[in-house]
Design an enzyme around this catalytic site. Structure first.
Site, PDB file in Angstrom:
ATOM      1  N   GLU A 174     140.844  24.643 -38.538  1.00  0.00           N
ATOM      2  CA  GLU A 174     139.916  25.305 -39.461  1.00  0.00           C
ATOM      3  C   GLU A 174     138.517  25.341 -38.867  1.00  0.00           C
ATOM      4  OE1 GLU A 174     139.756  23.250 -43.196  1.00  0.00           O
ATOM      5  OE2 GLU A 174     141.812  23.763 -43.751  1.00  0.00           O
ATOM      6  N   LYS A 233     150.018  21.693 -46.032  1.00  0.00           N
ATOM      7  CA  LYS A 233     148.759  22.448 -46.049  1.00  0.00           C
ATOM      8  C   LYS A 233     148.938  23.825 -45.416  1.00  0.00           C
ATOM      9  CE  LYS A 233     147.640  18.698 -47.713  1.00  0.00           C
ATOM     10  NZ  LYS A 233     147.734  18.536 -49.149  1.00  0.00           N
ATOM     11  N   ARG A 240     148.869  16.655 -59.720  1.00  0.00           N
ATOM     12  CA  ARG A 240     148.988  15.490 -60.617  1.00  0.00           C
ATOM     13  C   ARG A 240     147.786  15.443 -61.548  1.00  0.00           C
ATOM     14  NH1 ARG A 240     146.630  13.743 -55.793  1.00  0.00           N
ATOM     15  NH2 ARG A 240     144.529  12.914 -56.141  1.00  0.00           N
ATOM     16  N   HIS A 255     136.433   8.917 -47.740  1.00  0.00           N
ATOM     17  CA  HIS A 255     137.418   9.722 -48.481  1.00  0.00           C
ATOM     18  C   HIS A 255     137.880   9.056 -49.771  1.00  0.00           C
ATOM     19  CE1 HIS A 255     137.306  12.340 -45.096  1.00  0.00           C
ATOM     20  NE2 HIS A 255     137.688  11.381 -44.281  1.00  0.00           N
TER      21      HIS A 255
END
Ligand code: MV4
Length: 510
Positions: free
Chosen positions: A199, A116, A291, A234
């Site tokens: 963040e 990330k 993907r 999630h």
């Protein structure tokens, strides 16, 4: 085009890819573990090879075994599906080294997006808006300074993460240090990498993602967004395209940014650029999935493009045969992920034998399924059984068709979350498009009594009678007390013993 493709996956996505192969005149090679010997993908493929025990690390995650089957079967290319080895750069490289085309992006693109922090560095250079914060791993002192600078609340995330692991929200400065230690050790445990970055915390975000496609000749397009805010822990539960909050202007801006992300990553094949959207409809790059995704069918339905066909063509070296101007979004599609889990018992897994299966079809309904009657759902893998997708000219039409189809669906022998979708589709906030990532938790906290549960039971009883007698005998046996409920006295008597469920009735608050 390839003559023979190996599908390094199982379940509904393997079936989906086998279907594309058959349509394209490509021979399909399935692989299966001990517990998947009788799975649907094995029955549908042209060839099937056993690759080991149920444990994924010894079968579907075992690159050597997959490559061994590629060699023995004479496959030229490998489609990884989603999950398992699909985002494993080492596997993609091993395929190339052994002389097989990996149907997906290059290992370099996968590596860039797998970290990330690396992805954020590249996006900064490319001028892509991402959530404010750091582009590098942090020590605690730097984290404290930066958090003061951008302002609380903040979020600590694992650089190797994704999907919520190694992630900590920090509301106040005094909580930072312990959250930092926790995020770091969870990241180490989960990914073997303790790099953590920071963040700004986005309050009540929506999760909106953009499908992109790039060929190996420098052309890239975006194929519209998907709204994926209906999720639990999630795990996505429902997705739709277009998103109720994205208009044409926002789609163009988001799409052009997504294409910029793809170009910055020198990306090939199908990819998804994830965004967080805040309450003011500002959007920020979050991560890129390298993907084909579970929810790709909603994009296929609104664009009319078969993404798996396109994957094969692009992997075979063909150029994209259309330009951005040729892509039109028409209608609305919503997908329900049918899981083998019990919505009345905290979504506890519910594997076992499917003793009865009645599947919906009809106008505007697509079903991508890996199950059949008599099949035993194994406990070892992801509990996704099937995807039911509703399509209509408008969002309301798609919802009504899905509700109709969900009342036709009956899965006996195991628990599934089908009833949850009836509940979601009748919720006033859902119908108004008022979604964010907290939507499902709020819905589940509301009291609810589903007293329409008799319909699936009626469908099962009806189907059993139908199977045992002649259809004609039932259809001519009179109205059986059923009345048309559309309020029109001119309407003919219903042709079956099922009551017609009108929109008003389906939505009635009880
Ligand atoms: C966030 C966030 C709020 N602010 N980042 C969760 C999974 C991971 N891939 C990103 N996630 C989030 N990142 C900032 N700066 C809220 C979430 C989040 C979320 C994101 C997408 C879909 C569902 C979610 C559920 C809870 C939290």
């Amino acid at each position: 085009m390839f003559k023979r493709v190996l599908i390094a996956n199982r379940g509904e996505i393997a079936v989906r890819i086998i279907r594309a192969c058959r349509e394209m005149g490509i021979e399909s090679v399935a692989v299966f573990s001990d517990v998947d010997r009788k799975s649907l993908h094995v029955r549908k493929a042209d060839y099937a090879y056993h690759i080991g025990p149920a444990t994924a690390s010894e079968s579907y995650l075992n690159a050597d075994k997959i490559l061994e089957v590629a060699r023995r079967s004479g496959a030229e290319a490998i489609h990884p599906g989603y999950g398992f080895l699909s985002e494993n750069a080492r596997f993609a490289r091993a395929c190339a080294d052994a002389g097989y085309k990996f149907i997906g992006p290059t290992p370099e693109s996968m590596e860039m997006m797998g970290s990330k922090t690396r992805a954020r560095q590249s996006m900064k250079r490319a001028g892509v808006p991402f959530v404010p914060g750091s582009e590098h791993g942090l020590d605690i002192e730097t984290a404290e300074r930066l958090a003061e600078q951008i302002g609380y609340p903040v979020m600590l995330k694992a650089a190797a993460g994704g999907g919520g692991k190694g992630m900590r929200m920090v509301a106040e400065p005094h909580e930072l240090r312990s959250a930092y230690e926790n995020a770091r050790s969870e990241a180490q445990r989960s990914f073997g990498d303790n790099e953590v970055y920071l963040e700004k915390f986005i309050v009540n975000p929506r999760h909106v993602e953009m499908q992109i496609f790039a060929d190996e000749h420098g052309n890239a397009v975006y194929l519209g967004e998907r709204e994926c805010s209906v999720q639990r822990r999630h795990q996505k539960v429902m997705e739709e395209s277009p998103s109720p909050i994205v208009d044409e202007d926002m789609r163009r801006r988001m799409g052009e940014i997504a294409v910029r992300v793809a170009k910055a990553a020198n990306y090939h094949n199908a990819g998804t650029v994830e965004f967080l959207v805040d309450e003011q409809r500002n959007f920020y790059f979050l991560e890129m999935n390298t993907r084909l995704q579970v929810e790709h069918p909603v994009t296929e339905l609104v664009t009319g493009i078969d993404l798996v066909h396109l994957q094969m063509q692009v992997a075979a070296g063909e150029k994209l045969s259309f330009r951005q101007e040729d892509v039109n979004i028409r209608g609305h599609a919503i997908e329900c992920r049918v899981y083998a889990e019990d919505p009345d018992n905290n979504f506890f897994p519910s594997p076992g034998q499917i003793t009865r299966l009645i599947s919906p079809s009809g106008p505007g309904i697509r079903r991508d399924s890996g199950m059949y009657e008599g099949w035993k759902v194994p406990i070892e893998y992801d509990p996704l059984l099937a995807k039911l997708i509703g399509y209509g000219e408008t969002r309301e039409d798609a919802i009504d068709r899905l509700l109709r189809a969900l009342y036709e669906y009956f899965v006996g022998g195991i628990k599934t979350n089908i009833s949850l979708f009836r509940r979601i589709l009748r919720d006033q906030d859902f119908r108004a498009g008022k979604l964010d990532t907290g939507f499902l938790d709020r819905l589940l906290a509301k009291p609810y009594h589903e007293n329409d549960g008799q319909y699936p039971l009626m469908a099962a009883i009806g189907a059993a009678i139908f199977a045992a007698t002649e259809a004609k005998a039932i259809f001519t046996s009179g109205s059986g007390g059923a009345a048309a409920s559309n309020g029109s006295s001119a309407a003919p008597a219903p042709a079956s013993n099922w009551r017609r469920i009108s929109r008003a009735e389906a939505l009635r608050e009880r």
